[in-house]
Structure formats: structure tokens, C-alpha cells
Design an enzyme around this catalytic site. Structure first.
Site, PDB file in Angstrom:
ATOM      1  N   CYS A   1       0.941  -1.120   0.075  1.00  0.00           N
ATOM      2  CA  CYS A   1      -0.122  -0.233   0.047  1.00  0.00           C
ATOM      3  C   CYS A   1       1.179   1.154  -0.097  1.00  0.00           C
ATOM      4  CB  CYS A   1      -0.736  -0.080   1.530  1.00  0.00           C
ATOM      5  SG  CYS A   1      -0.168   0.056   3.125  1.00  0.00           S
TER       6      CYS A   1
ATOM      7  N   ASN B   1       2.606   1.427   4.496  1.00  0.00           N
ATOM      8  CA  ASN B   1       2.110  -0.209   5.245  1.00  0.00           C
ATOM      9  C   ASN B   1       1.935   0.305   6.946  1.00  0.00           C
ATOM     10  OD1 ASN B   1       5.000  -2.195   6.118  1.00  0.00           O
ATOM     11  ND2 ASN B   1       3.648  -2.813   5.329  1.00  0.00           N
TER      12      ASN B   1
ATOM     13  N   CYS C   1      -0.619   0.483   7.679  1.00  0.00           N
ATOM     14  CA  CYS C   1      -3.037   0.220   7.650  1.00  0.00           C
ATOM     15  C   CYS C   1      -3.342  -1.131   6.808  1.00  0.00           C
ATOM     16  CB  CYS C   1      -3.893   1.784   7.191  1.00  0.00           C
ATOM     17  SG  CYS C   1      -3.099   2.986   8.188  1.00  0.00           S
ATOM     18  N   ARG C   2      -3.455  -0.125   5.442  1.00  0.00           N
ATOM     19  CA  ARG C   2      -3.689  -1.958   4.954  1.00  0.00           C
ATOM     20  C   ARG C   2      -3.329  -2.753   4.459  1.00  0.00           C
ATOM     21  NH1 ARG C   2      -4.911   2.109  -0.622  1.00  0.00           N
ATOM     22  NH2 ARG C   2      -2.906   3.089   0.496  1.00  0.00           N
ATOM     23  N   SER C   3      -2.071  -2.935   3.961  1.00  0.00           N
ATOM     24  CA  SER C   3      -0.618  -3.942   3.828  1.00  0.00           C
ATOM     25  C   SER C   3      -0.507  -4.369   5.270  1.00  0.00           C
ATOM     26  CB  SER C   3       0.278  -3.663   3.007  1.00  0.00           C
ATOM     27  OG  SER C   3       1.585  -2.550   3.484  1.00  0.00           O
TER      28      SER C   3
ATOM     29  N   ASP D   1      -8.267   3.429   0.825  1.00  0.00           N
ATOM     30  CA  ASP D   1      -7.427   4.083   2.310  1.00  0.00           C
ATOM     31  C   ASP D   1      -8.307   4.285   3.889  1.00  0.00           C
ATOM     32  OD1 ASP D   1      -5.469   5.425   3.779  1.00  0.00           O
ATOM     33  OD2 ASP D   1      -4.746   6.210   2.018  1.00  0.00           O
TER      34      ASP D   1
HETATM   35  P1  4NP Z   1      -2.169   2.754   3.771  1.00  0.00           P
HETATM   36  O1  4NP Z   1      -2.029   4.347   4.145  1.00  0.00           O
HETATM   37  O2  4NP Z   1      -1.126   3.255   2.801  1.00  0.00           O
HETATM   38  O3  4NP Z   1      -3.053   1.657   4.197  1.00  0.00           O
HETATM   39  O4  4NP Z   1      -0.142   2.700   5.047  1.00  0.00           O
HETATM   40  C1  4NP Z   1      -1.522   5.311   4.365  1.00  0.00           C
HETATM   41  C2  4NP Z   1      -0.829   6.176   5.403  1.00  0.00           C
HETATM   42  C3  4NP Z   1      -0.576   6.595   6.428  1.00  0.00           C
HETATM   43  C4  4NP Z   1      -0.564   7.916   5.236  1.00  0.00           C
HETATM   44  C5  4NP Z   1      -1.686   7.873   4.329  1.00  0.00           C
HETATM   45  C6  4NP Z   1      -1.885   6.557   3.698  1.00  0.00           C
HETATM   46  N1  4NP Z   1      -0.101   9.179   5.051  1.00  0.00           N
HETATM   47  O5  4NP Z   1      -0.588   9.577   4.322  1.00  0.00           O
HETATM   48  O6  4NP Z   1       1.255   9.591   5.995  1.00  0.00           O
END
Ligand code: 4NP
Length: 154
Positions: A10, A13, A15-17, A125
Site C-alpha cells: 500500500c 505500510n 494500514c491496509r497492507s 484507504d
Molecule cells: P496505508 O495508509 O497506505 O494503507 O498504510 C496510509 C498511511 C499513511 C498515509 C496515507 C495512507 N499518510 O499520508 O501518511
């Protein structure tokens, strides 16, 4: 066939992955399937950090502890180490295709393409959303994990 090795990717790294990694670990364990599973992000913003507290909470509510996971950035070696690399959304998929070394044998795809009825969809997301979106994310990555285990068991 060599042991399958699956990487979920993702953006951050956190939240989703990590949730996809946790869901597949749980499903693979239930099925007695021996596969390598990891996750990474395309961005470097959260390297070394544990998953977002809301991701930890939703995983925990489904009986999976992800507190020990640490964020890392996807790297060139991943395309040799992993047989399958799944992007959680289209932007990540485009980034993976850009950084994939030429001649890589890793299969690169959109995660939800493996879930009947969800082909072409991104996993939402949840980072900037309400806590409830983490539950939706979990539902998607769990459905994908079940499909992957079915396919890998065949
Ligand atoms: P992820 O979510 O890609 O599912 O881990 C996010 C985590 C952090 C951010 C964006 C999406 N950020 O903007 O810091």
C-alpha cells in the site's frame, strides 16, 4: 513449484497492507498452507513504525495481533524474492510497475482482482477516514485472503 511468497503493498505500510498480511497469515494458518507473507509501502514516511493504532485495533478484534509488524518501503529485491506482489490500489499498482526491474518474474496485480465481484476495485484507504472504514478494509482484505488460500491450495 517453489514456495509461494506473497507481498502486499500500500502507500504507508501502516494500514491496509499490514491488515492484508495479517488476514492472509490467519487464513493460511487455518488451511495449513506454507507460504511466505510480507507487506511494504511505496512511501518512506513511516519506515520502522508499527501499524496505525486503528489497524491494530481492528486486527485485534478479529483475533490477530499485528503490534510487532514494522513498516518498510518496497525495494528492488522484493521483485526477486516474491512470487506475487499485490497492490492495494491503482496508484500503488502504477508505482510498482514503474519500479519493477525489467524481466521480473513476480506476478504484479491489483489485490481485489482476485475477489469475484470486486475486480478492478481498490481497497479503501482508511488513513484519513472514520474508524469504521478500518472494518471495511478488514472485510476486503479477508475476502482476498480467503480467495488466495483457495487458489494456492488448488
Ligand atoms: P496505508 O495508509 O497506505 O494503507 O498504510 C496510509 C498511511 C499513511 C498515509 C496515507 C495512507 N499518510 O499520508 O501518511
Amino acid at each position: 513449484m517453489s514456495r509461494p511468497a506473497i507481498l502486499f503493498v500500500c502507500l504507508g505500510n501502516i494500514c491496509r497492507s499490514p491488515l492484508a498480511e495479517a488476514a492472509l497469515r490467519a487464513e493460511a494458518e487455518r488451511a495449513g498452507l506454507d507460504i511466505e507473507i510480507d507487506s511494504a509501502g511505496t512511501a518512506d514516511w513511516h519506515i520502522g513504525k508499527p501499524p496505525d493504532a486503528r489497524a491494530q485495533a481492528v486486527a485485534s478484534s478479529h483475533g490477530v495481533d499485528i503490534a510487532d509488524l514494522r513498516a518498510r518501503q518496497v525495494c528492488a529485491e522484493d521483485f526477486a524474492r516474491f512470487t506475487h506482489i499485490y497492490a492495494l490500489d491503482h496508484k500503488v499498482l502504477a508505482s510498482l510497475r514503474t519500479i519493477a526491474p525489467s524481466g521480473t518474474r513476480a506476478k504484479i496485480g491489483l489485490l481485489l482482482d482476485c475477489v469475484p465481484g470486486c475486480e478492478g476495485e481498490p481497497v479503501p484507504d482508511p488513513y484519513y477516514g472514520e474508524d469504521e472504514i478500518f472494518e471495511v478494509t478488514w472485510a476486503y482484505v479477508s475476502a482476498a485472503a480467503r480467495e488466495l488460500v483457495t487458489r494456492l491450495s488448488a
